[in-house]
Design a protein around this motif. Structure first.
Motif, short mmCIF file in Angstrom:
data_model
loop_
_atom_site.label_atom_id
_atom_site.label_comp_id
_atom_site.label_asym_id
_atom_site.label_seq_id
_atom_site.Cartn_x
_atom_site.Cartn_y
_atom_site.Cartn_z
N SER A 123 0.83 -1.20 0.00
CA SER A 123 0.00 0.00 0.00
C SER A 123 0.87 1.25 0.00
O SER A 123 0.56 2.24 -0.68
CB SER A 123 -0.92 0.00 1.22
OG SER A 123 -1.80 -1.10 1.18
N LEU A 124 1.95 1.20 0.79
CA LEU A 124 2.84 2.36 0.85
C LEU A 124 3.49 2.62 -0.51
O LEU A 124 3.61 3.79 -0.95
CB LEU A 124 3.91 2.12 1.91
CG LEU A 124 4.94 3.24 2.11
CD1 LEU A 124 4.24 4.54 2.53
CD2 LEU A 124 5.99 2.84 3.14
N ASP A 125 3.87 1.53 -1.19
CA ASP A 125 4.46 1.70 -2.53
C ASP A 125 3.45 2.31 -3.49
O ASP A 125 3.79 3.19 -4.31
CB ASP A 125 4.94 0.35 -3.05
CG ASP A 125 6.14 -0.18 -2.26
OD1 ASP A 125 6.82 0.64 -1.59
OD2 ASP A 125 6.39 -1.41 -2.29
N GLN A 126 2.21 1.86 -3.39
CA GLN A 126 1.18 2.40 -4.27
C GLN A 126 0.92 3.88 -3.97
O GLN A 126 0.72 4.69 -4.88
CB GLN A 126 -0.12 1.60 -4.12
CG GLN A 126 0.00 0.16 -4.64
CD GLN A 126 -1.26 -0.63 -4.37
OE1 GLN A 126 -2.26 -0.10 -3.87
NE2 GLN A 126 -1.21 -1.93 -4.72
N ILE A 127 0.91 4.20 -2.67
CA ILE A 127 0.70 5.60 -2.28
C ILE A 127 1.83 6.48 -2.79
O ILE A 127 1.61 7.58 -3.32
CB ILE A 127 0.57 5.70 -0.76
CG1 ILE A 127 -0.73 5.04 -0.29
CG2 ILE A 127 0.61 7.16 -0.30
CD1 ILE A 127 -0.86 4.91 1.19
N ARG A 128 3.05 5.97 -2.64
CA ARG A 128 4.20 6.75 -3.14
C ARG A 128 4.15 6.93 -4.67
O ARG A 128 4.47 8.00 -5.19
CB ARG A 128 5.50 6.06 -2.72
CG ARG A 128 5.79 6.20 -1.24
CD ARG A 128 7.00 5.37 -0.85
NE ARG A 128 7.35 5.56 0.57
CZ ARG A 128 8.27 4.86 1.22
NH1 ARG A 128 8.93 3.88 0.56
NH2 ARG A 128 8.52 5.10 2.48
N ALA A 129 3.76 5.86 -5.37
CA ALA A 129 3.65 5.95 -6.83
C ALA A 129 2.58 6.95 -7.23
O ALA A 129 2.75 7.76 -8.16
CB ALA A 129 3.35 4.57 -7.42
N ALA A 130 1.44 6.88 -6.48
CA ALA A 130 0.37 7.83 -6.79
C ALA A 130 0.81 9.26 -6.49
O ALA A 130 0.48 10.19 -7.23
CB ALA A 130 -0.87 7.48 -5.99
N LYS A 131 1.57 9.44 -5.45
CA LYS A 131 2.07 10.76 -5.10
C LYS A 131 3.01 11.28 -6.19
O LYS A 131 2.94 12.46 -6.59
CB LYS A 131 2.81 10.69 -3.76
CG LYS A 131 3.36 12.03 -3.30
CD LYS A 131 4.07 11.87 -1.96
CE LYS A 131 4.68 13.18 -1.53
NZ LYS A 131 5.42 13.07 -0.24
N ALA A 132 3.88 10.39 -6.68
CA ALA A 132 4.81 10.80 -7.75
C ALA A 132 4.04 11.18 -9.01
O ALA A 132 4.36 12.16 -9.70
CB ALA A 132 5.79 9.68 -8.03
N GLU A 133 3.02 10.40 -9.33
CA GLU A 133 2.19 10.71 -10.50
C GLU A 133 1.49 12.05 -10.33
O GLU A 133 1.39 12.85 -11.27
CB GLU A 133 1.16 9.60 -10.72
CG GLU A 133 1.79 8.27 -11.17
CD GLU A 133 0.76 7.18 -11.30
OE1 GLU A 133 -0.44 7.46 -11.01
OE2 GLU A 133 1.14 6.03 -11.65
N ASN A 134 0.99 12.28 -9.11
CA ASN A 134 0.33 13.56 -8.85
C ASN A 134 1.30 14.73 -9.00
O ASN A 134 0.95 15.80 -9.53
CB ASN A 134 -0.27 13.57 -7.46
CG ASN A 134 -1.54 12.74 -7.37
OD1 ASN A 134 -2.11 12.37 -8.41
ND2 ASN A 134 -1.98 12.45 -6.15
N GLN A 135 2.50 14.52 -8.50
CA GLN A 135 3.50 15.59 -8.63
C GLN A 135 3.82 15.87 -10.10
O GLN A 135 3.94 17.04 -10.53
CB GLN A 135 4.77 15.21 -7.86
CG GLN A 135 4.59 15.23 -6.36
CD GLN A 135 5.83 14.76 -5.62
OE1 GLN A 135 6.76 14.22 -6.24
NE2 GLN A 135 5.85 14.97 -4.31
N GLU A 136 3.97 14.78 -10.89
CA GLU A 136 4.26 14.94 -12.31
C GLU A 136 3.11 15.65 -13.03
O GLU A 136 3.31 16.55 -13.87
CB GLU A 136 4.53 13.58 -12.93
CG GLU A 136 4.90 13.65 -14.41
CD GLU A 136 5.15 12.27 -15.00
OE1 GLU A 136 5.38 12.17 -16.23
OE2 GLU A 136 5.13 11.28 -14.22
#
Length: 241
Positions: A186-199
């Motif tokens: 879940s943490l990995d998914q959250i981090r990936a989603a955060k990176a996508e949001n930042q991009e």
């Protein structure tokens, strides 16, 4: 007990059994009067030893201290030896008497019965002693057995608790591992989603920086990926959270 009675019935002077017991005037009971040769000096004892047998027997006779008569009777009431004159005196009026021989036989019989009773009591006490000793041994044996049983049971319980503790710890560790795997995913998914949001945020911000309206629309319309990603992220967040 028989030995004690024998000592009580033995003269401490001549070391022979009492024959004609009597009571002294002082009130103390004495079952033997010392012979003349016992109360006299060494010379008197030597003379009596050489005297004829009949003379020694006569000297050994116990006489009444009041009337100087032979003590042939035993006063049952006063429990003392008396002479025939004492029997008829005022002091022994209405008393019961027995011949010395009969009184002695009666006392001996009573003493023999007493010894028998004491022996029976002693045997009974001996049996009780053995029984009580057996009870003590059995109590100690039972106590030792129970202590060993308690130790064995507690050892068994301790082993069971140790095994149970190991099982519970292994279960907790297994649950922890599974939970951590899920949480890390879940943490990995959250981090990936955060990176996508930042991009995405950077792309949208860059588009907004275009001041020319025609150029802004043209640029944004040509960039399909940022728009699709924005809609995809919004839909995913809505379904997840």
């Amino acid at each position: 007990m028989a030995a004690c009675l024998s000592e009580d019935l033995t003269c401490s002077i001549c070391l022979t059994l009492y024959t004609d017991p009597s009571r002294r005037e002082s009130g103390n009971i004495s079952v033997h009067e010392p012979r003349p040769e016992e109360s006299g000096g060494e010379g008197q004892r030597g003379d009596s030893a050489e005297a004829p047998v009949s003379t020694r027997q006569k000297e050994a006779e116990v006489l009444c201290p009041e009337h100087d008569e032979k003590l042939k009777l035993f006063c049952i009431t006063d429990q003392r030896l008396v002479c025939v004159i004492c029997r008829d005196s005022q002091k022994h009026q209405s008393h019961q008497f027995k011949p010395v021989s009969e009184a002695a036989e009666q006392v001996k019989s009573e003493l023999q019965n007493l010894v028998r009773n004491i022996c029976e009591d002693t045997q009974g006490l001996e049996k009780l002693t053995k029984y009580q000793e057996q009870e003590i041994r059995q109590t100690k044996t039972r106590s030792t057995h129970l202590q060993g049983l308690i130790s064995a049971k507690f050892k068994e319980m301790y082993q069971f608790l140790q095994n149970k503790e190991k099982q519970l710890k292994e279960k907790v560790q297994s649950d922890e591992k599974e939970a951590l795997e899920q949480q890390n995913n879940s943490l990995d998914q959250i981090r990936a989603a955060k990176a996508e949001n930042q991009e995405l945020e950077e792309s949208v911000t860059a588009a907004l920086d275009v001041s020319n309206t025609e150029l802004f629309l043209k640029t944004w319309s040509e960039q399909k990926t940022p728009k699709q990603q924005l809609h995809s992220n919004l839909n995913e967040k809505t379904s997840r959270w």
